[in-house]
Design a protein around this motif. Sequence first.
Motif, PDB file in Angstrom:
ATOM      1  N   ALA A 120     -15.229 -35.581 -72.157  1.00  0.00           N
ATOM      2  CA  ALA A 120     -15.648 -34.558 -73.019  1.00  0.00           C
ATOM      3  C   ALA A 120     -14.996 -33.261 -72.336  1.00  0.00           C
ATOM      4  O   ALA A 120     -14.626 -32.725 -73.063  1.00  0.00           O
ATOM      5  CB  ALA A 120     -17.116 -34.505 -73.177  1.00  0.00           C
ATOM      6  N   ALA A 121     -15.227 -33.217 -71.263  1.00  0.00           N
ATOM      7  CA  ALA A 121     -14.647 -31.809 -70.500  1.00  0.00           C
ATOM      8  C   ALA A 121     -13.229 -31.890 -70.727  1.00  0.00           C
ATOM      9  O   ALA A 121     -12.498 -30.749 -71.132  1.00  0.00           O
ATOM     10  CB  ALA A 121     -14.978 -31.774 -69.139  1.00  0.00           C
ATOM     11  N   ALA A 180     -22.487 -37.649 -85.340  1.00  0.00           N
ATOM     12  CA  ALA A 180     -21.436 -38.091 -84.502  1.00  0.00           C
ATOM     13  C   ALA A 180     -20.874 -39.341 -84.929  1.00  0.00           C
ATOM     14  O   ALA A 180     -21.566 -40.312 -85.045  1.00  0.00           O
ATOM     15  CB  ALA A 180     -21.584 -37.876 -83.109  1.00  0.00           C
ATOM     16  N   GLY A 181     -19.436 -39.363 -84.898  1.00  0.00           N
ATOM     17  CA  GLY A 181     -18.883 -40.936 -85.144  1.00  0.00           C
ATOM     18  C   GLY A 181     -18.671 -41.201 -86.630  1.00  0.00           C
ATOM     19  O   GLY A 181     -18.014 -42.376 -86.727  1.00  0.00           O
ATOM     20  N   SER A 182     -19.141 -40.222 -87.401  1.00  0.00           N
ATOM     21  CA  SER A 182     -19.032 -40.761 -88.907  1.00  0.00           C
ATOM     22  C   SER A 182     -18.097 -39.949 -89.250  1.00  0.00           C
ATOM     23  O   SER A 182     -17.744 -38.757 -88.987  1.00  0.00           O
ATOM     24  CB  SER A 182     -20.460 -40.172 -89.670  1.00  0.00           C
ATOM     25  OG  SER A 182     -21.621 -41.061 -89.117  1.00  0.00           O
ATOM     26  N   TYR A 202     -12.609 -23.978 -78.278  1.00  0.00           N
ATOM     27  CA  TYR A 202     -12.356 -25.173 -79.090  1.00  0.00           C
ATOM     28  C   TYR A 202     -12.990 -26.365 -78.332  1.00  0.00           C
ATOM     29  O   TYR A 202     -12.767 -26.735 -77.241  1.00  0.00           O
ATOM     30  CB  TYR A 202     -11.031 -25.420 -79.306  1.00  0.00           C
ATOM     31  CG  TYR A 202     -10.480 -24.427 -80.193  1.00  0.00           C
ATOM     32  CD1 TYR A 202     -10.506 -24.632 -81.663  1.00  0.00           C
ATOM     33  CD2 TYR A 202      -9.876 -23.269 -79.728  1.00  0.00           C
ATOM     34  CE1 TYR A 202     -10.065 -23.926 -82.509  1.00  0.00           C
ATOM     35  CE2 TYR A 202      -9.332 -22.524 -80.427  1.00  0.00           C
ATOM     36  CZ  TYR A 202      -9.172 -22.502 -81.987  1.00  0.00           C
ATOM     37  OH  TYR A 202      -8.556 -21.766 -82.747  1.00  0.00           O
ATOM     38  N   VAL A 203     -13.897 -27.299 -78.994  1.00  0.00           N
ATOM     39  CA  VAL A 203     -14.765 -28.365 -78.380  1.00  0.00           C
ATOM     40  C   VAL A 203     -13.682 -29.532 -78.909  1.00  0.00           C
ATOM     41  O   VAL A 203     -13.639 -30.365 -78.097  1.00  0.00           O
ATOM     42  CB  VAL A 203     -16.157 -28.529 -78.876  1.00  0.00           C
ATOM     43  CG1 VAL A 203     -16.802 -29.725 -78.302  1.00  0.00           C
ATOM     44  CG2 VAL A 203     -16.775 -27.361 -78.238  1.00  0.00           C
ATOM     45  N   PRO A 253     -16.304 -36.509 -85.982  1.00  0.00           N
ATOM     46  CA  PRO A 253     -16.468 -35.707 -84.886  1.00  0.00           C
ATOM     47  C   PRO A 253     -16.652 -36.778 -83.689  1.00  0.00           C
ATOM     48  O   PRO A 253     -17.060 -38.117 -84.125  1.00  0.00           O
ATOM     49  CB  PRO A 253     -18.254 -35.462 -85.098  1.00  0.00           C
ATOM     50  CG  PRO A 253     -18.071 -35.002 -86.507  1.00  0.00           C
ATOM     51  CD  PRO A 253     -17.161 -36.036 -87.153  1.00  0.00           C
ATOM     52  N   ASP A 254     -16.510 -36.516 -82.663  1.00  0.00           N
ATOM     53  CA  ASP A 254     -16.258 -37.536 -81.517  1.00  0.00           C
ATOM     54  C   ASP A 254     -17.778 -38.200 -81.289  1.00  0.00           C
ATOM     55  O   ASP A 254     -18.823 -37.691 -81.399  1.00  0.00           O
ATOM     56  CB  ASP A 254     -15.931 -36.955 -80.179  1.00  0.00           C
ATOM     57  CG  ASP A 254     -15.599 -38.007 -79.119  1.00  0.00           C
ATOM     58  OD1 ASP A 254     -16.645 -38.255 -78.395  1.00  0.00           O
ATOM     59  OD2 ASP A 254     -14.403 -38.408 -78.929  1.00  0.00           O
ATOM     60  N   ILE A 255     -17.817 -39.540 -81.224  1.00  0.00           N
ATOM     61  CA  ILE A 255     -19.083 -40.373 -81.349  1.00  0.00           C
ATOM     62  C   ILE A 255     -19.815 -40.040 -79.984  1.00  0.00           C
ATOM     63  O   ILE A 255     -21.030 -39.901 -79.962  1.00  0.00           O
ATOM     64  CB  ILE A 255     -18.762 -41.845 -81.194  1.00  0.00           C
ATOM     65  CG1 ILE A 255     -20.061 -42.891 -81.651  1.00  0.00           C
ATOM     66  CG2 ILE A 255     -18.045 -42.412 -79.932  1.00  0.00           C
ATOM     67  CD1 ILE A 255     -19.982 -44.081 -81.892  1.00  0.00           C
ATOM     68  N   ASN A 256     -18.966 -39.428 -78.840  1.00  0.00           N
ATOM     69  CA  ASN A 256     -19.798 -39.167 -77.614  1.00  0.00           C
ATOM     70  C   ASN A 256     -20.232 -37.670 -77.484  1.00  0.00           C
ATOM     71  O   ASN A 256     -20.571 -37.269 -76.257  1.00  0.00           O
ATOM     72  CB  ASN A 256     -18.860 -39.504 -76.451  1.00  0.00           C
ATOM     73  CG  ASN A 256     -18.637 -41.022 -76.323  1.00  0.00           C
ATOM     74  OD1 ASN A 256     -19.445 -42.010 -76.625  1.00  0.00           O
ATOM     75  ND2 ASN A 256     -17.434 -41.521 -75.846  1.00  0.00           N
ATOM     76  N   MET A 257     -20.141 -37.014 -78.687  1.00  0.00           N
ATOM     77  CA  MET A 257     -20.368 -35.612 -78.582  1.00  0.00           C
ATOM     78  C   MET A 257     -21.855 -35.384 -78.309  1.00  0.00           C
ATOM     79  O   MET A 257     -22.616 -36.163 -79.038  1.00  0.00           O
ATOM     80  CB  MET A 257     -19.982 -34.828 -79.818  1.00  0.00           C
ATOM     81  CG  MET A 257     -20.097 -33.635 -79.777  1.00  0.00           C
ATOM     82  SD  MET A 257     -19.092 -32.751 -81.159  1.00  0.00           S
ATOM     83  CE  MET A 257     -17.377 -33.115 -80.845  1.00  0.00           C
ATOM     84  N   ASP A 258     -22.533 -34.448 -77.467  1.00  0.00           N
ATOM     85  CA  ASP A 258     -23.808 -34.112 -77.461  1.00  0.00           C
ATOM     86  C   ASP A 258     -24.245 -33.616 -78.568  1.00  0.00           C
ATOM     87  O   ASP A 258     -23.964 -33.001 -79.340  1.00  0.00           O
ATOM     88  CB  ASP A 258     -23.944 -33.259 -76.227  1.00  0.00           C
ATOM     89  CG  ASP A 258     -23.574 -33.970 -74.742  1.00  0.00           C
ATOM     90  OD1 ASP A 258     -23.522 -34.968 -74.733  1.00  0.00           O
ATOM     91  OD2 ASP A 258     -23.289 -33.120 -74.167  1.00  0.00           O
TER      92      ASP A 258
END
Length: 263
Positions: free
Chosen positions: A30-31, A74-76, A110-111, A137-142
């Motif tokens: 993520a970082a 997230a992930g959808s 930017y994330v 969005p990334d599925i691992n996003m907090d």
Amino acid sequence: MRGLAVVLLLLLVLNLCWQTRAEEEEEEDAAEEAVEAQEAGAADDEDEEPSSLEAEGVSTWSLLPNYPEKKLPAGSLIEVLTSFDNKGDTSYTVDMVRASITSPRDYSYYVQNFTGTLYNRTVMPSQEAAFLYTFRPDINMDPREYGLVIQMFYVNDVNETFISTVFNSTVDITDPVSTLDARTLFLYVTLIGAAGLAGFVAWKTMNKPAKGSSSTSTSDAPKAVEVGTGDVDWDYVPAEHLRYLRPSTTAASAKSARKRTQA
């Protein structure tokens, strides 16, 4: 019993180690993605130098038809409906729509940057056109609050570039919907294996025979075979063989033979 307990303990330790390592890798990824997205956004801003941010006589808007409350899992796959209303005197060609997730406090950070969708559609004066844009969005996003920026790029008939921000607001990224990741699956397998081992140990303990009890029934005991003890008729035994026998045995056998003959 002790061996089963050791196996169960090893499985639990391996599960904890695997989960810890997976979380560390996710944080590192993520970082790295955040840094790469920020660098890509900065590079795009340097390369693109539009003559104006938004053209006169142009009106744009957007909406999230499936998520009106701005809670995005997230992930959808997220659908965004954008509109371009040309109220001017010249035609415009809509080139691209793209989106990015940013920090809610600093929109320059930017994330995650999403790939833009090319349309290359011309909108004549007094016409309106709608464009469907999707991102994931990334599925691992907090799961927390982020900033969402959606921009539309278009040019006029003299090839001047304009940018309209069709969406610029905070959204909530929520947990993935009905997803079974590898960590959860491994945890379930470990728990099922532990329950199976515990059930097997309990079953063996309950079916263990008590001390002092016979392990087999009386009917299964081997039956004694009675061997006959009949006398030998020594008259038919050659004399050369008789001398190798004990005198007492020979005498007893001969005496028994005489008694049988007299009888």
